[in-house]
Design a protein around this motif. Structure first.
Motif, PDB file in Angstrom:
ATOM      1  N   GLU A  72      12.443  -1.815   5.875  1.00 55.96           N
ATOM      2  CA  GLU A  72      12.016  -2.032   4.493  1.00 55.96           C
ATOM      3  C   GLU A  72      13.167  -2.397   3.568  1.00 55.96           C
ATOM      4  O   GLU A  72      13.007  -3.202   2.654  1.00 55.96           O
ATOM      5  N   ARG A  73      14.338  -1.824   3.801  1.00 58.35           N
ATOM      6  CA  ARG A  73      15.475  -2.066   2.914  1.00 58.35           C
ATOM      7  C   ARG A  73      16.427  -3.132   3.451  1.00 58.35           C
ATOM      8  O   ARG A  73      17.570  -3.206   3.016  1.00 58.35           O
ATOM      9  N   ASN A  74      15.967  -3.939   4.388  1.00 57.18           N
ATOM     10  CA  ASN A  74      16.800  -5.010   4.898  1.00 57.18           C
ATOM     11  C   ASN A  74      16.041  -6.325   4.786  1.00 57.18           C
ATOM     12  O   ASN A  74      15.046  -6.537   5.476  1.00 57.18           O
ATOM     13  N   ASP A  75      16.494  -7.199   3.911  1.00 56.77           N
ATOM     14  CA  ASP A  75      15.787  -8.452   3.647  1.00 56.77           C
ATOM     15  C   ASP A  75      15.742  -9.357   4.880  1.00 56.77           C
ATOM     16  O   ASP A  75      14.769 -10.079   5.095  1.00 56.77           O
ATOM     17  N   GLY A 120       8.107   4.002  -8.295  1.00 60.62           N
ATOM     18  CA  GLY A 120       6.924   3.229  -8.653  1.00 60.62           C
ATOM     19  C   GLY A 120       5.946   2.979  -7.536  1.00 60.62           C
ATOM     20  O   GLY A 120       5.457   3.897  -6.869  1.00 60.62           O
ATOM     21  N   GLU A 121       5.686   1.682  -7.291  1.00 58.29           N
ATOM     22  CA  GLU A 121       4.650   1.279  -6.339  1.00 58.29           C
ATOM     23  C   GLU A 121       5.028   1.560  -4.890  1.00 58.29           C
ATOM     24  O   GLU A 121       4.183   1.418  -3.993  1.00 58.29           O
ATOM     25  N   LEU A 122       6.265   1.969  -4.622  1.00 59.43           N
ATOM     26  CA  LEU A 122       6.683   2.236  -3.244  1.00 59.43           C
ATOM     27  C   LEU A 122       6.086   3.527  -2.677  1.00 59.43           C
ATOM     28  O   LEU A 122       6.278   3.836  -1.505  1.00 59.43           O
ATOM     29  N   ARG A 123       5.354   4.258  -3.486  1.00 53.20           N
ATOM     30  CA  ARG A 123       4.711   5.472  -2.968  1.00 53.20           C
ATOM     31  C   ARG A 123       3.819   5.152  -1.777  1.00 53.20           C
ATOM     32  O   ARG A 123       3.761   5.912  -0.801  1.00 53.20           O
ATOM     33  N   TYR A 183       3.984   6.052   6.185  1.00 56.29           N
ATOM     34  CA  TYR A 183       4.650   6.758   7.281  1.00 56.29           C
ATOM     35  C   TYR A 183       3.751   7.881   7.798  1.00 56.29           C
ATOM     36  O   TYR A 183       3.576   8.064   9.000  1.00 56.29           O
ATOM     37  N   ARG A 184       3.214   8.629   6.851  1.00 54.24           N
ATOM     38  CA  ARG A 184       2.320   9.735   7.231  1.00 54.24           C
ATOM     39  C   ARG A 184       1.063   9.227   7.929  1.00 54.24           C
ATOM     40  O   ARG A 184       0.606   9.791   8.917  1.00 54.24           O
ATOM     41  N   CYS A 190      10.059  12.056  -4.730  1.00 48.70           N
ATOM     42  CA  CYS A 190      10.134  12.162  -3.269  1.00 48.70           C
ATOM     43  C   CYS A 190       8.813  12.714  -2.759  1.00 48.70           C
ATOM     44  O   CYS A 190       8.272  13.680  -3.312  1.00 48.70           O
ATOM     45  N   LEU A 191       8.295  12.083  -1.718  1.00 47.93           N
ATOM     46  CA  LEU A 191       7.069  12.554  -1.077  1.00 47.93           C
ATOM     47  C   LEU A 191       7.441  13.345   0.167  1.00 47.93           C
ATOM     48  O   LEU A 191       8.150  12.848   1.052  1.00 47.93           O
TER      49      LEU A 191
END
Length: 216
Positions: A131-134, A172-175, A181-182, A209-210
């Motif tokens: 997700e964090r690597n373009d 924000g919308e990344l929730r 993942y869950r 944080c979730l």
């Protein structure tokens, strides 16, 4: 070709974290931020009321949460991609503890033959798998394409009744990405026991944080 590309990206990621820890201790400010203190307290509370014979902590960094986790476990394997971080965690926990350490990437790591865990803790790790690597997002599939095989491996490594604790920050919308993942673990047969949020503290660089606890 894709596997080679992923190996290159992971090697660069490892170098990045080595540089980060080389610049000084506690680069994520786990010991300085109220947000992180609340996150650790919520994670520890989720695990209360049960002991764990064998546990795995993924993304241990310098051992900030490992200190909370170790008293709950008869045996704990703490893992991080950074050798510097692992060395510092090992020094912080001291000799003779019930904790062992390994420098490894969860994507490549495999448990020893026949080894099963009563608890796996994965904190602030999964979004680094894609997700964090373009480059990975552009050329090697969706974030779920990278996370699902890893979580499948985690699920297979659980003992009967074993648990997985997830804790990943977001803005924000990344929730929905954190919820995903869950949901992957639920699709693999795990049951959600608890899910709570760490609320914002207003400190720079922090959001929410979730925290999710699931059981096989």
């Amino acid at each position: 070709m894709i596997r080679f590309f992923i190996r290159v990206v992971d090697a660069l990621k490892r170098r990045k974290f080595e540089r980060m820890f080389a610049r000084g201790a506690d680069p994520f400010r786990y010991g300085a931020l109220e947000f992180e203190s609340r996150r650790f307290k919520l994670m520890a509370r989720a695990l209360e009321g049960r002991g764990y014979a064998r546990a795995l902590e993924v993304g241990c960094a310098e051992g900030s949460f490992t200190k909370h986790l170790a008293p709950l476990c008869e045996s704990l394997l703490a893992m991080d991609i950074s050798e510097t971080a692992v060395d510092r965690a090992q020094s912080a926990l001291g000799a003779g503890s019930r904790v062992s350490f390994v420098r490894a990437n969860l994507r490549d790591w495999e448990p020893a033959a026949g080894e099963r865990y009563d608890l796996v803790v994965i904190s602030e790790v999964l979004y680094y798998l894609g997700e964090r690597n373009d480059l990975l997002k552009a050329f090697a599939g969706s974030p779920d394409d990278h996370v699902r095989p890893v979580l499948g491996k985690v699920a297979r490594s659980l003992a009967p009744g074993g648990r997985v604790l997830l804790a990943h920050s977001y803005a924000g919308e990344l929730r929905e990405r954190r919820v995903a993942y869950r949901k992957i673990l639920e699709s693999l047969g795990l049951k959600l026991l608890m899910e709570e949020e760490v609320e914002p503290t207003g400190e720079p660089g922090t959001d929410r944080c979730l925290v999710s606890l699931l059981e096989a």
